[in-house]
Design a protein around this motif. Structure first.
Motif, PDB file in Angstrom:
ATOM      1  N   ARG A  28       0.833  -1.209   0.000  1.00  0.00           N
ATOM      2  CA  ARG A  28       0.000   0.000   0.000  1.00  0.00           C
ATOM      3  C   ARG A  28       0.863   1.252   0.000  1.00  0.00           C
ATOM      4  O   ARG A  28       0.538   2.245  -0.659  1.00  0.00           O
ATOM      5  CB  ARG A  28      -0.925  -0.011   1.212  1.00  0.00           C
ATOM      6  CG  ARG A  28      -2.030  -1.065   1.105  1.00  0.00           C
ATOM      7  CD  ARG A  28      -2.849  -1.135   2.381  1.00  0.00           C
ATOM      8  NE  ARG A  28      -3.902  -2.143   2.266  1.00  0.00           N
ATOM      9  CZ  ARG A  28      -4.670  -2.531   3.286  1.00  0.00           C
ATOM     10  NH1 ARG A  28      -4.489  -1.980   4.489  1.00  0.00           N
ATOM     11  NH2 ARG A  28      -5.598  -3.453   3.100  1.00  0.00           N
ATOM     12  N   GLU A  63       2.177   1.696  -3.379  1.00  0.00           N
ATOM     13  CA  GLU A  63       1.124   2.238  -4.257  1.00  0.00           C
ATOM     14  C   GLU A  63       0.900   3.723  -3.999  1.00  0.00           C
ATOM     15  O   GLU A  63       0.690   4.506  -4.926  1.00  0.00           O
ATOM     16  CB  GLU A  63      -0.174   1.454  -4.037  1.00  0.00           C
ATOM     17  CG  GLU A  63      -0.105   0.027  -4.550  1.00  0.00           C
ATOM     18  CD  GLU A  63      -1.340  -0.777  -4.165  1.00  0.00           C
ATOM     19  OE1 GLU A  63      -2.214  -0.209  -3.457  1.00  0.00           O
ATOM     20  OE2 GLU A  63      -1.428  -1.958  -4.549  1.00  0.00           O
ATOM     21  N   ARG A  64       0.957   4.123  -2.693  1.00  0.00           N
ATOM     22  CA  ARG A  64       0.790   5.543  -2.372  1.00  0.00           C
ATOM     23  C   ARG A  64       1.933   6.362  -2.940  1.00  0.00           C
ATOM     24  O   ARG A  64       1.726   7.459  -3.469  1.00  0.00           O
ATOM     25  CB  ARG A  64       0.693   5.724  -0.852  1.00  0.00           C
ATOM     26  CG  ARG A  64      -0.625   5.263  -0.261  1.00  0.00           C
ATOM     27  CD  ARG A  64      -0.793   5.780   1.158  1.00  0.00           C
ATOM     28  NE  ARG A  64       0.191   5.215   2.057  1.00  0.00           N
ATOM     29  CZ  ARG A  64       0.008   4.114   2.763  1.00  0.00           C
ATOM     30  NH1 ARG A  64      -1.136   3.456   2.673  1.00  0.00           N
ATOM     31  NH2 ARG A  64       0.947   3.673   3.578  1.00  0.00           N
ATOM     32  N   HIS A  88       1.472   6.623  -6.554  1.00  0.00           N
ATOM     33  CA  HIS A  88       0.396   7.570  -6.872  1.00  0.00           C
ATOM     34  C   HIS A  88       0.876   9.006  -6.704  1.00  0.00           C
ATOM     35  O   HIS A  88       0.587   9.874  -7.539  1.00  0.00           O
ATOM     36  CB  HIS A  88      -0.807   7.307  -5.967  1.00  0.00           C
ATOM     37  CG  HIS A  88      -2.025   8.107  -6.331  1.00  0.00           C
ATOM     38  ND1 HIS A  88      -2.243   9.375  -5.850  1.00  0.00           N
ATOM     39  CD2 HIS A  88      -3.083   7.823  -7.150  1.00  0.00           C
ATOM     40  CE1 HIS A  88      -3.378   9.851  -6.344  1.00  0.00           C
ATOM     41  NE2 HIS A  88      -3.904   8.932  -7.132  1.00  0.00           N
TER      42      HIS A  88
END
Length: 763
Positions: free
Chosen positions: A328, A331-332, A335
Motif C-alpha cells: 500500500r 502504491e501511495r 500515486h
C-alpha cells in the motif's frame, strides 16, 4: 564468584551456584544415617574398651547432628526461589561450619580411641568409621571446594596424629598412606566438581539459548517454519499460525507442506484459480534456491510473501511476511509520483507518459493549456485553503465536461492541460475549449464565498505544431499568453507569429537587464504646478531608457515587461534613489514624486528602499511623495495597508495616481492612508463642451478635498481646460504638457529657477 563459591566456576551462572548450595541441604537421610552411625560407633567403642570418654563422645556428636538438622529446617523456611548469590554464600558457610565441626568431633573421637585404648578392634572401628564418614561426606559434597578441604583436613589431621602415637610399622604405614589418600580424594572431588559444573553450565546455557531462541522466534514480525527432508513441518512460530490464519489449537507438527499450504489457502479465501497458480509456482519454487518470493493475495485484504531457503542437510526454511502495508505504501508513493496530491489529476510527468502513448498511435490530437484568470485574487483575498478548494472544484468540472478518453492533468498552480484525440477537423478543439471556458466561467461557491474566475486557453495541434511533449506544451503556452493578452476568457490556437513575438519580448527582457547593468536608464521630471500660486510645487520622476541603437524609449515599451519579470524592483530602486538625489539640489519648497509599482510592494521591501534613498541623499522625508496605483488598493491586504501607514509615519506623503482608470471605488479614498489624489486625464475628455463631464470632475475633486486630500488633475493640455479647472473648488494642482513635458534631470534645476507660471499669459 568470590569466597564461598566454587573455584572452578568464577563465571558460574547465579542460578547454578544457588542450586549447588541448595543441594547441600537437600539430603537429610545421609545426615541422619551418618550421625547415627557415628554415635553408635562411639558407644560401641566405649562399651568394648570400657573407656567412658569414648562413649561420652556420642553426646557432642549427637548435639552437632541436631544443630545441623535444625539448620536444614531453617534453610527450607528462609531460602526460596528469590534467593541471591550473597544469601547462598552465607548458607554455604553455615553448612561448612556444621560439617567441619562434626568432622572435628568425629576425628577427635578417633584420636582418643588410639590414645586411650590399645585394643585393635577399637582402633579398627574408629579408624573405619572416621574414614568412611570422610569419604562419604566428600563424595556427597564435592560441589563445594571449601567444604571438601575443611572436612578432609579436620578428619585427616587427628587420625594421622592418633596413628603416630603407636610406633608400630602397621600404624606408621597407615599414617603415611593417609596423606596421599586424602590428597587423591580431594583431587577426585575436584574432577567431579569440574565435570558436574561443566555439564550443568552447558545444560543451563543450552536451556537459556533455547528460551532466547523461542522468545525471538515467537516475537519476530515474520512467520517462520522449518520442514525436514520429507517436507514435514518440524518447527514453527506463533506468527506463522496467525499469518496463515490457522487454528493454533490444532496439531500441525508433522504436517505435509502441500497439505498445509492447501489448508492455508482455503483459510484465507484464496480463489481456486489463484490457488492452482500458487501450487504450480510452489512446485517449481521448492526445486531450487534463489528463486523469487511467492506472493499470496489473501481475499484481497492481505498480501503475504513467502521466501524459500533450502537447508544443506535436507528440508527448507519458509519465511512468511505480511507485505500488505508495504504494498500500500508503494502504491501511495507511486500515486504521489504520478498524480497531483490536491486534485487527484495526473501530474506533469504522468501526463507526459500518456501524451507519448497517444502520439505513438499516430493520430492527430489537440493539447489545451488552461490558466485560470482570477485565481490569484481568490488566493490573496481568501487564503490558500480556499484557493485549494477552488482548484479541486475546477478539476471536478473538467472531469464532468471531458470525455473518459481525454487526458486531464494539473501542471501546477492554476494551470491545467487537456489532451484530446481528434477524429475530425481542428474545429473540434475549438468546441472543447468553448465548453471548458463556459463551465469555468460559471459561479464557484467555496466556504460560503461566491466568485467568478474564468479561464483562458491556448491550443496546440499535433502533428501540425509538433509531436514532442515539450514542443507541444511550448506552443500551447504561447497560445495561452496570446489569449490572456487579448482580454482573457478566450482561447487561441498557436500561430508561428506568436513565437516571434515571445522571442522579441525575451530579447527586450535581456536588453532591460543589460541596460540596468550598463546604467542606460535616466530619470526625467515633469513639474506639477500649484493652481493658486503658479509655482512648481512637485516634480514627478519618470523613467526613460536611452538605448544605444533605438534612442530614447518611452516607459510604455519597457515598464510592463519589467513588472512581469520583477526587474521593476531594481529599476524602481534606481529611480527612487536618483529622484531623491536630484531633489536635494532643488529649492526647499519643491517636492519629488516617485511611482512605486505594485510588484515592488509584493516582492520588494518598499520601506527599506525609501529609508535607504532618504539616508543616502539626505533628503527630508516630507519632500518625498510616493505614488501608487488603484490596482494595488484592489488587493486590500493588511500588508499593503501597514506599509502605507509606515511610509506616512516616516513623514513621506502617499498619492493615489491615475484615479478613475481602474476598478477602485470612492470608498478606497476613505479606507487607505492617502494624502493626495491625482485624477486621471480621462476626466478631462469633453470637459470643455460637456456640463456633465464638468460636474463629474467637480464632484470627484470636491469629495477628495473634503476627505482631507489635496487634488491634482493630470493631462492638462489646453488653456480652456486650465480656465475651467481654476473655477472648480477642490483642485489644488495641475500637471500636463500645457506647462511642461517631462525634461531631463540636467534641465530641471533651470526650469525651477525660472519662477512661476503666468496663467494669464498661458491662457
Amino acid at each position: 564468584m568470590g569466597i564461598g563459591s566454587p573455584e572452578n566456576a568464577p563465571n558460574l551462572p547465579a542460578e547454578v551456584y544457588i542450586s549447588s548450595v541448595s543441594a547441600l541441604y537437600r539430603d537429610r537421610r545421609s545426615l541422619f544415617s551418618g550421625t547415627a552411625s557415628a554415635i553408635a560407633a562411639s558407644l560401641v567403642t566405649g562399651w568394648i574398651s570400657g573407656i567412658i570418654w569414648l562413649a561420652l563422645c556420642a553426646f557432642p556428636l549427637a548435639l552437632t547432628g541436631v544443630l545441623r538438622w535444625m539448620d536444614m529446617n531453617a534453610y527450607e523456611r528462609n531460602a526460596g526461589s528469590s534467593q541471591t548469590v550473597e544469601q547462598a554464600r552465607g548458607w554455604e558457610r553455615r553448612y561448612i561450619v556444621g560439617s567441619s565441626t562434626f568432622a572435628v568431633l568425629l576425628s577427635l573421637w578417633c584420636f582418643l580411641a588410639f590414645a586411650l585404648s590399645s585394643d585393635p578392634a577399637v582402633h579398627l572401628v574408629s579408624f573405619a568409621v572416621c574414614l568412611a564418614y570422610m569419604i562419604g561426606i566428600t563424595g556427597r559434597n564435592y560441589s563445594s571446594d571449601q567444604l571438601v578441604i575443611f572436612t578432609t583436613a579436620c578428619a585427616a589431621i587427628p587420625m594421622i596424629m592418633g596413628l603416630l602415637l603407636h610406633l608400630e610399622a602397621a600404624y606408621l604405614f597407615l599414617a603415611l598412606v593417609l596423606v596421599p589418600f586424602f590428597l587423591s580424594v580431594r583431587t577426585i572431588a575436584t574432577r567431579l566438581r569440574f565435570t558436574l559444573f561443566d555439564a550443568v553450565v552447558a545444560s543451563h546455557d543450552l536451556r537459556a539459548l533455547a528460551t532466547h531462541f523461542d522468545t525471538a522466534v515467537n516475537n519476530m514480525p515474520h512467520g517462520l517454519c522449518m520442514f525436514d527432508g520429507d517436507q514435514k513441518l518440524v518447527v514453527f512460530n506463533d506468527r506463522f499460525m496467525s499469518l496463515l490464519n490457522l487454528d493454533a489449537s490444532a496439531t500441525w507438527k508433522g504436517q505435509d507442506v502441500r497439505s498445509l499450504l492447501g489448508t492455508a489457502l482455503a483459510a484465507n479465501q484464496v480463489p481456486l484459480e489463484a490457488s492452482d497458480a500458487i501450487f504450480s509456482a510452489f512446485r517449481k519454487w521448492t526445486g531450487a534456491a534463489g528463486t523469487a518470493p511467492l506472493v499470496i493475495d489473501a481475499a484481497g485484504h492481505r498480501i503475504l510473501q513467502l521466501t524459500f531457503q533450502p537447508i544443506k542437510a535436507g528440508g527448507f526454511v519458509l519465511l512468511i511476511e505480511d507485505i500488505t502495508e508495504k504494498r500500500r505504501a508503494e502504491e501511495r508513493i507511486e500515486h504521489l509520483a504520478r498524480y497531483d496530491a490536491l486534485t487527484g489529476l495526473p501530474n506533469r510527468s504522468h501526463f507526459q507518459e500518456q501524451f507519448e502513448t497517444v502520439m505513438a498511435r499516430g493520430r492527430p490530437c489537440a493539447l489545451l493549456f488552461i490558466d485560470l484568470d482570477q485565481f490569484k485574487v481568490v488566493n490573496d483575498t481568501l487564503g490558500h485553503p480556499c484557493g485549494d478548494a477552488l482548484l479541486c472544484q475546477v478539476a471536478d468540472r473538467l472531469r464532468k465536461v471531458m470525455k473518459p478518453s481525454d487526458v486531464i492533468a494539473r501542471l501546477g498552480g492554476d494551470e491545467f492541460v487537456v489532451l484530446r484525440e481528434l477524429k475530425g477537423p481542428a474545429d473540434e478543439a475549438s468546441l472543447v475549449a468553448q465548453r471548458i471556458v463556459r463551465t469555468l466561467s460559471e459561479v464557484f461557491t467555496v466556504e460560503s464565498h461566491q466568485f467568478v474566475i474564468g479561464a483562458s486557453i491556448g491550443i496546440a495541434l499535433a502533428p501540425r505544431d509538433g509531436t514532442s511533449f515539450e514542443q507541444m506544451l511550448k506552443c500551447a503556452d504561447l497560445a495561452l499568453y496570446s489569449a490572456k493578452s487579448d482580454g482573457r476568457g478566450v482561447w487561441r490556437f498557436f500561430e508561428p507569429e506568436m513565437d516571434a513575438r515571445v522571442q522579441a519580448r525575451r530579447a527586450l527582457e535581456i536588453d532591460i537587464r543589460n541596460a540596468l547593468d550598463d546604467g542606460n536608464f535616466e530619470v526625467f521630471f515633469q513639474p506639477i504646478v500649484n493652481l493658486r500660486t503658479g509655482k512648481s510645487s512637485v516634480c514627478e520622476a519618470l523613467a526613460r531608457w536611452r538605448h544605444p541603437k533605438r534612442g530614447l524609449i518611452s516607459p510604455d515599451a519597457f515598464i510592463p515587461v519589467a513588472e512581469e519579470t520583477n526587474l521593476i524592483i531594481e529599476l524602481g530602486d534606481f529611480i527612487l534613489h536618483e529622484a531623491c538625489r536630484q531633489c536635494v539640489t532643488w529649492p526647499g519648497n519643491v517636492h519629488v514624486a516617485v511611482n512605486i509599482s505594485p510588484v515592488q510592494f509584493r516582492r520588494g521591501d518598499v520601506i527599506t528602499s525609501v529609508v535607504s534613498a532618504l539616508d543616502r541623499s539626505g533628503l527630508p522625508a516630507h519632500r518625498l511623495e510616493i505614488e501608487i496605483t488603484e490596482s494595488l488598493l484592489l488587493e486590500n491586504t493588511a500588508a499593503i495597508r501597514t506599509t502605507l501607514e509606515n511610509l506616512r509615519s516616516l513623514g513621506v506623503r502617499v498619492s493615489l495616481d491615475d484615479f478613475g482608470t481602474g476598478y477602485a471605488s470612492l470608498s478606497y479614498l476613505h479606507h487607505f492612508p492617502l494624502d493626495k489624489v491625482k485624477i486621471d486625464r480621462s476626466f478631462l475628455q469633453d470637459v470643455e463642451v460637456s456640463s456633465r463631464s464638468r460636474r463629474l470632475l467637480a464632484g470627484v475633486a470636491s469629495l477628495s478635498s473634503e476627505l482631507g486630500m489635496s487634488v491634482v488633475v493630470e493631462g492638462v493640455e489646453t488653456p480652456r481646460q486650465l480656465a475651467l479647472l481654476k473655477e472648480l473648488p477642490g483642485v489644488d494642482e495641475v500637471q500636463g504638457f500645457l506647462f511642461s513635458p517631462p525634461i531631463p534631470a540636467c534641465e530641471i534645476s533651470s526650469f525651477l529657477a525660472a519662477g512661476s507660471f503666468d496663467f494669464e499669459k498661458v491662457a
